[in-house]
Design a protein around this motif. Structure first.
Motif, short mmCIF file in Angstrom:
data_model
loop_
_atom_site.label_atom_id
_atom_site.label_comp_id
_atom_site.label_asym_id
_atom_site.label_seq_id
_atom_site.Cartn_x
_atom_site.Cartn_y
_atom_site.Cartn_z
N ALA A 92 7.60 -17.06 3.44
CA ALA A 92 6.70 -16.63 2.36
C ALA A 92 7.34 -15.29 1.74
O ALA A 92 7.63 -15.12 0.59
CB ALA A 92 5.29 -16.29 2.85
N GLY A 93 7.98 -14.50 2.50
CA GLY A 93 8.49 -13.11 1.88
C GLY A 93 9.90 -13.57 1.35
O GLY A 93 9.75 -12.80 0.25
N ILE A 94 10.64 -14.52 1.77
CA ILE A 94 11.92 -14.76 1.05
C ILE A 94 11.33 -15.36 -0.29
O ILE A 94 11.95 -14.92 -1.41
CB ILE A 94 12.52 -15.74 1.83
N LEU A 95 10.50 -16.29 -0.40
CA LEU A 95 10.08 -16.67 -1.61
C LEU A 95 9.52 -15.91 -2.66
O LEU A 95 10.00 -15.68 -3.85
CB LEU A 95 8.84 -18.02 -1.27
N ILE A 96 8.41 -14.91 -2.10
CA ILE A 96 7.85 -13.97 -2.88
C ILE A 96 9.02 -12.85 -3.30
O ILE A 96 8.98 -12.68 -4.63
CB ILE A 96 6.76 -13.21 -2.21
N GLY A 97 9.58 -12.48 -2.59
CA GLY A 97 10.64 -11.50 -2.87
C GLY A 97 11.81 -11.89 -3.98
O GLY A 97 12.22 -11.13 -4.79
N SER A 98 12.05 -13.34 -3.94
CA SER A 98 13.09 -13.80 -4.72
C SER A 98 12.74 -14.10 -6.05
O SER A 98 13.51 -14.36 -7.01
CB SER A 98 13.72 -15.04 -4.20
N ASN A 99 11.42 -14.00 -6.20
CA ASN A 99 10.76 -14.67 -7.71
C ASN A 99 9.87 -13.61 -8.12
O ASN A 99 8.79 -13.49 -7.47
CB ASN A 99 10.32 -16.05 -7.45
N ILE A 100 10.21 -12.92 -9.14
CA ILE A 100 9.32 -11.78 -9.52
C ILE A 100 8.08 -12.37 -10.13
O ILE A 100 6.93 -11.72 -10.17
CB ILE A 100 9.86 -11.17 -10.83
N TYR A 101 7.78 -13.56 -10.61
CA TYR A 101 6.44 -14.14 -10.91
C TYR A 101 5.59 -14.47 -9.62
O TYR A 101 4.45 -14.24 -9.79
CB TYR A 101 7.03 -15.43 -11.76
N TYR A 136 5.88 -12.86 -6.93
CA TYR A 136 5.54 -11.51 -6.62
C TYR A 136 4.34 -10.91 -7.28
O TYR A 136 3.49 -10.41 -6.51
CB TYR A 136 6.76 -10.50 -6.67
N ARG A 137 4.42 -11.05 -8.52
CA ARG A 137 3.33 -10.59 -9.29
C ARG A 137 1.86 -11.34 -9.19
O ARG A 137 0.74 -10.85 -9.01
CB ARG A 137 3.39 -10.60 -10.85
N ALA A 138 2.03 -12.85 -8.97
CA ALA A 138 0.97 -13.63 -8.67
C ALA A 138 0.23 -13.41 -7.46
O ALA A 138 -0.95 -13.58 -7.31
CB ALA A 138 1.46 -14.98 -9.01
N THR A 139 1.07 -13.01 -6.44
CA THR A 139 0.49 -12.98 -5.13
C THR A 139 0.09 -11.53 -4.77
O THR A 139 -0.46 -11.24 -3.50
CB THR A 139 1.42 -13.37 -4.28
N PHE A 190 -1.91 -9.00 -5.80
CA PHE A 190 -3.62 -8.85 -5.50
C PHE A 190 -4.09 -9.56 -4.31
O PHE A 190 -4.70 -8.97 -3.77
CB PHE A 190 -4.35 -9.28 -6.99
N LEU A 191 -3.74 -10.76 -3.99
CA LEU A 191 -4.24 -11.39 -2.93
C LEU A 191 -3.73 -11.00 -1.69
O LEU A 191 -4.61 -10.66 -0.62
CB LEU A 191 -3.70 -13.12 -2.98
N ILE A 192 -2.40 -10.48 -1.59
CA ILE A 192 -1.86 -10.03 -0.33
C ILE A 192 -2.48 -8.55 -0.07
O ILE A 192 -2.94 -8.22 0.81
CB ILE A 192 -0.30 -9.78 -0.47
N GLU A 193 -2.65 -7.72 -1.11
CA GLU A 193 -3.24 -6.36 -1.06
C GLU A 193 -4.79 -6.48 -0.57
O GLU A 193 -5.36 -5.58 -0.09
CB GLU A 193 -3.08 -5.59 -2.40
N PHE A 194 -5.39 -7.67 -1.08
CA PHE A 194 -6.83 -7.92 -0.52
C PHE A 194 -7.05 -8.26 0.86
O PHE A 194 -7.83 -7.91 1.49
CB PHE A 194 -7.49 -8.87 -1.72
N LEU A 195 -6.05 -9.17 1.33
CA LEU A 195 -6.37 -9.75 2.57
C LEU A 195 -5.33 -8.74 3.58
O LEU A 195 -6.18 -8.52 4.85
CB LEU A 195 -5.40 -11.06 2.68
N ARG A 196 -4.53 -7.80 3.26
CA ARG A 196 -3.92 -7.47 4.33
C ARG A 196 -4.72 -6.13 5.06
O ARG A 196 -4.67 -5.97 6.13
CB ARG A 196 -2.67 -6.44 3.69
N PRO A 197 -5.78 -5.60 4.31
CA PRO A 197 -6.41 -4.56 4.94
C PRO A 197 -7.60 -5.05 5.94
O PRO A 197 -7.98 -4.28 6.97
CB PRO A 197 -6.89 -3.76 4.06
N ILE A 198 -7.64 -6.14 5.67
CA ILE A 198 -8.78 -6.78 6.75
C ILE A 198 -8.40 -6.81 8.03
O ILE A 198 -7.32 -7.17 8.62
CB ILE A 198 -9.05 -8.42 6.59
N PRO A 199 -9.02 -5.98 9.29
CA PRO A 199 -8.57 -5.93 10.49
C PRO A 199 -8.63 -7.56 11.18
O PRO A 199 -9.92 -8.27 11.00
CB PRO A 199 -9.58 -4.96 11.17
N ALA A 200 -7.91 -7.66 12.14
CA ALA A 200 -7.87 -9.17 12.76
C ALA A 200 -9.15 -9.18 13.67
O ALA A 200 -9.79 -10.40 13.71
CB ALA A 200 -6.67 -9.47 13.55
N VAL A 201 -9.55 -8.02 14.27
CA VAL A 201 -10.62 -8.05 15.50
C VAL A 201 -12.28 -8.56 14.27
O VAL A 201 -12.97 -9.03 14.97
CB VAL A 201 -11.01 -6.91 16.00
#
Length: 266
Positions: free
Chosen positions: A88-97, A99-102, A104-115
């Motif tokens: 996923a990182g290679i795909l997102i990092g290689s394509n600016i579109y 990167y921009r599309a994902t 918000f979703l990444i910033e929303f899900l990332r802070p959720i603690p796994a516990v």
């Protein structure tokens, strides 16, 4: 056989260069604090008692069964997260579109603690190894993903353009320029995720139950055996250190061609 010998050599070198005075000082403080009454010995037993209990656990079957259960969730979860996050990182990092599309979703899900997902994981998978694997994957996916995206986006554009000018195809540019450039960053993400994976696996066992070091720690605490509880906590910390050292040794071997690792390889 050559790889295993090299790995052991790296670990031995790390041990020789470790800050042994700091370790000895920490153990001395741990030993003296309960013996002098600075802290209650019923809550924090002396280091000597904990280390003796830890040594006695090393020859017992139940201890190694708990270690195996915890490390199985660590290994399976980390590998799954690594495969998914790197792709996923290679795909997102290689394509600016992408990167921009994902973003918000990444910033929303990332802070959720796994516990916080333990009730959901128990509901879906039950108190099983799959539950722990799910939580480990969720927790470790993000640091690897971020490092992969960062590594791909930081690839030297001049190097890419030069490769294209020599007639390299997109696939060849990726394999010979982008991926080697991003590899150290991805390795950093895997190293960070490795320690986090053990923390999440043990925490899941502490809260949800199931076989493993976390459940053994909780059982020792419930039985009032603080010495055994601290010995198990020490074991979890030692496992994290050992796995981290192995990953660092592998990283240095696999990336010995990179400038950031050349000085570390004799």
């Amino acid at each position: 056989m050559r790889i295993s010998e090299s790995m052991l050599g790296r670990l031995g070198a790390a041990a020789r260069t470790a800050s042994w005075p700091g370790i000895v000082m920490a153990l001395a403080v741990w030993e003296m604090a309960p013996r002098t009454g600075l802290v209650p010995s019923s809550f924090v037993p002396p280091a000597s008692q904990v280390l003796v209990e830890f040594a006695s656990m090393l020859v017992t079957g139940p201890f190694w069964a708990d270690v195996q259960s915890t490390m199985l969730a660590w290994a399976v979860g980390l590998v799954l997260a690594m495969v998914a996050a790197v792709a996923a990182g290679i795909l997102i990092g290689s394509n600016i579109y992408a990167y921009r599309a994902t973003r918000f979703l990444i910033e929303f899900l990332r802070p959720i603690p796994a516990v916080a997902l333990i009730p959901l994981a128990v509901l879906i998978f039950g108190i099983t190894t799959d539950m722990k694997v799910f939580l480990v994957v969720f927790a470790t996916f993000w640091p690897i993903l971020f490092q992969a995206v960062y590594g791909v986006r930081e690839t030297d554009s001049v190097a890419r353009d030069t490769a294209r000018s020599f007639g390299f195809t997109r696939a060849e540019v990726f394999w010979h320029v982008t991926l080697p450039s991003a590899a150290p960053s991805i390795a950093t993400g895997v190293r960070l995720a490795s320690a986090l994976a053990i923390v999440i696996a043990v925490t899941a066992e502490l809260i949800a139950g199931g076989p493993g070091l976390g459940t053994a720690i909780l059982a020792a605490q419930s039985a009032g055996s603080s010495v055994r509880m601290y010995a198990l906590i020490f074991a979890a910390g030692l496992l994290s250190y050992i796995t981290g050292s192995i990953i660092v040794a592998l990283e240095r071997r696999l990336l010995r061609w990179h400038p950031s690792h050349r000085k570390a390889v004799v």
